[in-house]
Scaffold this motif. Structure first.
Motif, PDB file in Angstrom:
ATOM      1  N   PHE A 251      -6.582   1.327   1.953  1.00  0.00           N
ATOM      2  CA  PHE A 251      -5.478   0.451   2.369  1.00  0.00           C
ATOM      3  C   PHE A 251      -4.111   0.946   1.885  1.00  0.00           C
ATOM      4  CE2 PHE A 251      -8.027  -3.781   2.944  1.00  0.00           C
ATOM      5  CZ  PHE A 251      -8.746  -3.181   3.955  1.00  0.00           C
ATOM      6  N   TYR A 252      -4.095   1.698   0.788  1.00  0.00           N
ATOM      7  CA  TYR A 252      -2.803   2.140   0.234  1.00  0.00           C
ATOM      8  C   TYR A 252      -2.429   3.550   0.689  1.00  0.00           C
ATOM      9  CZ  TYR A 252      -3.987  -1.624  -3.039  1.00  0.00           C
ATOM     10  OH  TYR A 252      -4.351  -2.813  -3.601  1.00  0.00           O
TER      11      TYR A 252
ATOM     12  N   MET B  10      -8.752  -6.627  -6.978  1.00  0.00           N
ATOM     13  CA  MET B  10      -8.711  -6.154  -5.596  1.00  0.00           C
ATOM     14  C   MET B  10      -8.144  -4.749  -5.478  1.00  0.00           C
ATOM     15  SD  MET B  10      -7.653  -9.592  -3.537  1.00  0.00           S
ATOM     16  CE  MET B  10      -7.677  -8.854  -1.888  1.00  0.00           C
TER      17      MET B  10
ATOM     18  N   PRO C 223     -18.524  -2.564   1.485  1.00  0.00           N
ATOM     19  CA  PRO C 223     -19.269  -3.296   2.515  1.00  0.00           C
ATOM     20  C   PRO C 223     -19.443  -2.398   3.758  1.00  0.00           C
ATOM     21  CG  PRO C 223     -17.431  -4.615   1.669  1.00  0.00           C
ATOM     22  CD  PRO C 223     -17.276  -3.233   1.124  1.00  0.00           C
TER      23      PRO C 223
ATOM     24  N   ARG D 145       6.354   4.637  -5.004  1.00  0.00           N
ATOM     25  CA  ARG D 145       5.542   3.423  -4.944  1.00  0.00           C
ATOM     26  C   ARG D 145       4.718   3.278  -6.215  1.00  0.00           C
ATOM     27  NH1 ARG D 145       3.809   3.929   1.326  1.00  0.00           N
ATOM     28  NH2 ARG D 145       4.397   6.058   0.850  1.00  0.00           N
TER      29      ARG D 145
ATOM     30  N   ARG E 100       9.174   0.990  -5.265  1.00  0.00           N
ATOM     31  CA  ARG E 100       8.525   0.057  -4.358  1.00  0.00           C
ATOM     32  C   ARG E 100       7.226  -0.406  -4.999  1.00  0.00           C
ATOM     33  NH1 ARG E 100       8.498   2.879   1.393  1.00  0.00           N
ATOM     34  NH2 ARG E 100       8.038   4.790   0.236  1.00  0.00           N
ATOM     35  N   PHE E 101       7.284  -1.588  -5.606  1.00  0.00           N
ATOM     36  CA  PHE E 101       6.157  -2.085  -6.400  1.00  0.00           C
ATOM     37  C   PHE E 101       5.361  -3.094  -5.584  1.00  0.00           C
ATOM     38  CE2 PHE E 101       4.804  -5.383  -9.654  1.00  0.00           C
ATOM     39  CZ  PHE E 101       3.675  -4.684 -10.058  1.00  0.00           C
ATOM     40  N   SER E 102       4.068  -2.863  -5.504  1.00  0.00           N
ATOM     41  CA  SER E 102       3.186  -3.781  -4.799  1.00  0.00           C
ATOM     42  C   SER E 102       2.281  -4.445  -5.830  1.00  0.00           C
ATOM     43  CB  SER E 102       2.381  -3.007  -3.758  1.00  0.00           C
ATOM     44  OG  SER E 102       1.642  -3.887  -2.967  1.00  0.00           O
ATOM     45  N   ASP E 103       2.541  -5.738  -6.008  1.00  0.00           N
ATOM     46  CA  ASP E 103       1.913  -6.525  -7.073  1.00  0.00           C
ATOM     47  C   ASP E 103       0.558  -7.029  -6.566  1.00  0.00           C
ATOM     48  OD1 ASP E 103       1.512  -8.178  -9.248  1.00  0.00           O
ATOM     49  OD2 ASP E 103       2.983  -9.692  -8.628  1.00  0.00           O
TER      50      ASP E 103
ATOM     51  N   TYR F  97       1.462   0.845  -7.900  1.00  0.00           N
ATOM     52  CA  TYR F  97       0.400  -0.161  -7.797  1.00  0.00           C
ATOM     53  C   TYR F  97      -0.318  -0.228  -9.122  1.00  0.00           C
ATOM     54  CZ  TYR F  97       0.918   0.996  -2.802  1.00  0.00           C
ATOM     55  OH  TYR F  97       1.412   1.236  -1.545  1.00  0.00           O
TER      56      TYR F  97
ATOM     57  N   TYR G 229     -10.968   1.367   0.049  1.00  0.00           N
ATOM     58  CA  TYR G 229     -10.919   1.028   1.484  1.00  0.00           C
ATOM     59  C   TYR G 229      -9.870   1.853   2.232  1.00  0.00           C
ATOM     60  CZ  TYR G 229     -13.448  -3.343   0.375  1.00  0.00           C
ATOM     61  OH  TYR G 229     -14.353  -4.274  -0.036  1.00  0.00           O
TER      62      TYR G 229
ATOM     63  N   LYS H  43      -2.927   4.935   3.941  1.00  0.00           N
ATOM     64  CA  LYS H  43      -3.165   5.041   5.389  1.00  0.00           C
ATOM     65  C   LYS H  43      -2.527   6.275   6.006  1.00  0.00           C
ATOM     66  CE  LYS H  43      -1.593   1.041   6.221  1.00  0.00           C
ATOM     67  NZ  LYS H  43      -1.257  -0.362   6.073  1.00  0.00           N
TER      68      LYS H  43
END
Lengths: 523, 523
Positions: free
Chosen positions: B129-130, B120, B199, B92, B112-115, B94, B127, B132
């Motif tokens: 999110f990547y 963000m 937050p 992966r 597996r590229f997440s653009d 990012y 957070y 988990k």
């Protein structure tokens, strides 16, 4: 002049400007004027003067000969906006609208509608972006017509059930007409009015919690601009709420399950983060679902407060709510007014430039939720245009929240009925016919069948998950076939990041037009 | 240990962790690890350890058997990232990338590229999110490998030519390897490091001018995480700049003309507002064009500083520049280092979560400019995927800036050559094949033929203006035919807000594939 009006207008110099017959104001307006109005989601809009103007057009057969450029924070009540549209009184319209006739006018090419992010509308207005050709650049809005519930001794305005873009519209207006609604209680104390300076002088918005205030309760204006005060006794025309059906209840259940799992994984605190929710029966069901959930001490940082939020307050689940508009049913408003002293301290209404500010939405870590027209297997979302062409209402604040929230969630039934087929329209498609929100912005998709948490996934993995978790069972094989076939094809040409075949990608829409269903036999 | 290294590593406890042979570190890494690296647009990335790891894979024929999940602020130097891709070492990736082999890997389905929006990426990383599925949720990045130019007595890190996501990557890392680059001067004093809290604890970013600082020059880390210090003597591998051609010079001229007209209309101050510019030869031409312009006392609030900005400084046009990376040519870096004491006070490098923050971009009123793959007649923009499918580099910070700038400008040549036809590819199409930026976000489109200022226009008016002002003359009649034909059709079905025919809309792309040109004979 009614004694009620005298009581509400506490500023002596403005009391002299009361006009008893709104018809007397009609002659002020001329074809091509730029008119701003207060109002947002059908509350807090002027009800008397726009109607007088419509009567004038209707009675004198001036349809198409008295057209205006209309600026409102979002939508007006149907009896104003939709009547104006029917009478062909609208040339350009910014930045959102609701109503059958205005949609008709837009889609028939008579109304030039510019669909804008609600957070950007007000600032683009003060930047002069919409009024470049006006002679008076300082005050390009010829008339602002607004609803107030009180005018203070110093002339500052206490608005009604919405703030919206009213501060900026008044700021840019050449002349101001104020309708004082004496049928509503005074909303004194609930607003927090702040007009940001334009760059390079703009300051940070010093809000760190949903209840923080940075402005004033009254809206200060240049009194010399006021040309008339008119009494109004008409309530906001909001109608009832769409009922929750089984599908939306199941969507709410799936969404609650996701939120619980995020708390369990410690990616959300147990009181969650400030919630934002769109409008409609699914949004209502989702918020109502929280009444039954384990969550407590919730907060809300949203655009519009619907009845469901009042239910959440009544269930003692909700501590505080920030918005730009309170849009309740008749029943909801009754409850709200009866318990005014309580709600006044639990709700703040801000200008839409603040309620929808990216700065605040990102800082507060808002959980943003909305309902689309359709989304696609790679996570792009259509919120506005059916078939890529036909405008519904506009994107409203969906982009403001979905782009900046900590979590961005889309919820919709997996399929909708077409004329011929109870599931003739799939809400999950290979490629949406219009993009309002991109793959880069959405985290979670929810339907009645489940939820797809696509955070951190590449498009190919997203597609598999969205089809598996969200699609209607009848459409699953069709969508999977599209994905797998084109994955193979695109691998051959080394272009398989986001596999598509542009020659077949919209075939389902053509099938719908020709055969009344998106269930196609083959690609 | 070299005396240079001793001089640079002023923290005694870290000096003990110096590893002389980077190869000795290879055994630390295992297949499936989450690896974070410093670096942004090919500067400030680690150059020694990733190469040692690549050597190990190559020599032991471990291609595909040592794959990692790779987190970097943006792109690395080609000799690292592209080599890793070639050796099939990336699972992966990012959130951005540059290089022929990594693009190949992505489009062949191996990577597996997440653009992701660059603003963000860092926060989604903190957070969780990547990550988990990672066992260690507190420190899910197994190894962070970063480049430094100095380590202070207290162990705080002085980064190199970029900040990017390095603060967040180090914060989320379980173990840290630091390459101290002794071939570069120490960058002490140029950085402004600030790690926002998540937050609900996040605070306002108190930046009101491009030069304001809110953080520290050094990056404080948990010293117990550091497993090795390695010396590096390799420069950033940036290569030269693409030369400006006639077309890009004309684009720059048209854009300058627009900016001058905005100043004349008093919608911009005479020193403009902070400028942001993408990467590439058009961006270079645009910024270089400002050297000849009447503008003075300019400021820059951007993501990457290229050579053109140094030219602007040298011309005494530019007062201050804020960015997250200084990506200069070899020649540019020479000038920069030679005049370090001057530039240190005129440039600040921030984390990408700050350089690209919507909060700041909107507050400062940034003028955002970028080059797309293509845009359409209604104002939607494709920045990433050719033919809707084939990924190039990713959207980078384009969305951060274009969505929040006061002015959002897209500039591109009107047409590009295909294999068969010198103008076989039109950059203005009926509907873009992939949407990264929507009609709701763009203000001005510029090509060598002119500019279309679409602010406040409805889609139909936008289409006419874009075709008239921006399209290549050869494509004008084709595009106009599409628009007019479908306007008529859609008027008949009351769906003419944004007239389209989904059955023909992508016909130009099919023609390109079949006949090598987008110049079609008929729709």
């Amino acid at each position: 002049m009614s004694s009620l009006l005298k009581e509400r207008v506490k500023c002596a110099s403005l009391l002299k400007k009361v006009v008893t017959h709104p018809r007397d104001l009609v002659s002020l307006f001329k074809h091509g004027d730029y008119i701003g109005m207060s109002g947002f989601t059908g509350v807090g809009y002027p009800k008397v003067v726009p109607q007088a103007l419509a009567d004038h057009v209707q009675e004198n057969k001036l349809e198409g000969k008295m057209k205006f450029n209309l600026f409102v924070g979002a939508s007006l009540g149907a009896e104003v906006e939709d009547r104006w549209a029917k009478l062909d009184m609208i040339d350009r319209r910014y930045p959102h609208q609701v109503g059958k006739n205005i949609q008709k006018g837009i889609n028939e090419g008579r109304i030039r509608f510019s669909d804008q992010h609600l957070s950007m509308f007000s600032q683009n207005l003060t930047y002069g972006f919409y009024t470049k050709e006006c002679a008076n650049q300082k005050s390009p809005i010829n008339y602002a017509i607004i609803e107030a519930t009180e005018i203070k001794e110093d002339g500052s305005i206490i608005l009604a059930a919405s703030v919206g873009a009213t501060p900026e519209i008044l700021h840019m207006a050449d002349k101001i007409i104020i309708e004082v609604n004496t049928a509503l209680p005074s909303f004194d104390g609930i607003h927090d009015i702040h007009l940001p300076l334009d760059p390079p002088h703009r300051k940070p918005l010093m809000i760190e919690n949903v209840q923080d205030r940075i402005g004033t309760t009254g809206l200060k204006i240049d009194l010399s601009k006021v040309v008339a005060i008119v009494e109004s006794t008409k309530p906001d025309n909001t109608g009832g709420n769409a009922p929750e059906d089984e599908s939306s209840k199941q969507i709410a259940k799936n969404l609650t399950e996701f939120l619980i799992s995020e708390v369990d994984a410690k990616r959300l605190p147990k009181e969650l983060l400030p919630l934002q929710s769109g409008i409609g029966n699914i949004a209502n069901a989702v918020i109502s679902g929280l009444v039954e959930s384990p969550f407590e001490n919730l907060t809300v940082f949203t655009e519009v407060l619907q009845d469901c939020f009042i239910n959440l307050f009544e269930a003692n689940k909700l501590n505080f709510a920030s918005a730009t508009s309170v849009r309740l049913s008749e029943e909801g408003f009754k409850k709200f007014y009866a318990d005014w002293d309580n709600y006044k301290n639990k709700i703040v209404l801000r200008p839409q430039t603040i309620s929808n500010a990216p700065e605040l939405i990102r800082r507060l870590g808002v959980i943003a939720m909305n309902t689309p027209v359709e989304f696609d297997i790679y996570g792009h979302v259509n919120s506005t245009c059916v078939n890529g062409s036909r405008m519904i209402n506009g994107l409203g604040g969906s982009g403001d929240f979905l782009r900046n929230g900590k979590l961005s969630i889309m919820h919709t039934p997996a399929a909708r009925p077409s004329k011929n087929d109870p599931i003739g329209i799939t809400c999950i498609v290979p490629m949406v016919s219009h993009v309002d929100h991109t793959e880069h912005d959405l985290d979670v998709f929810v339907t009645e069948f489940g939820y797809a948490d696509v955070r951190g996934l590449c498009p190919r993995d997203r597609a598999k998950l969205i089809i598996e978790k969200c699609a209607h069972p009848e459409y699953k094989p069709i969508l999977l076939d599209y994905f797998e076939t084109n994955l193979k094809k695109c691998l051959k040409t080394s272009s398989a990041h986001q596999p598509h075949d542009l020659s077949t990608v919209f075939k389902m829409y053509q099938n719908l037009q020709e055969k009344g269903t998106m269930r196609i036999e083959h690609w």
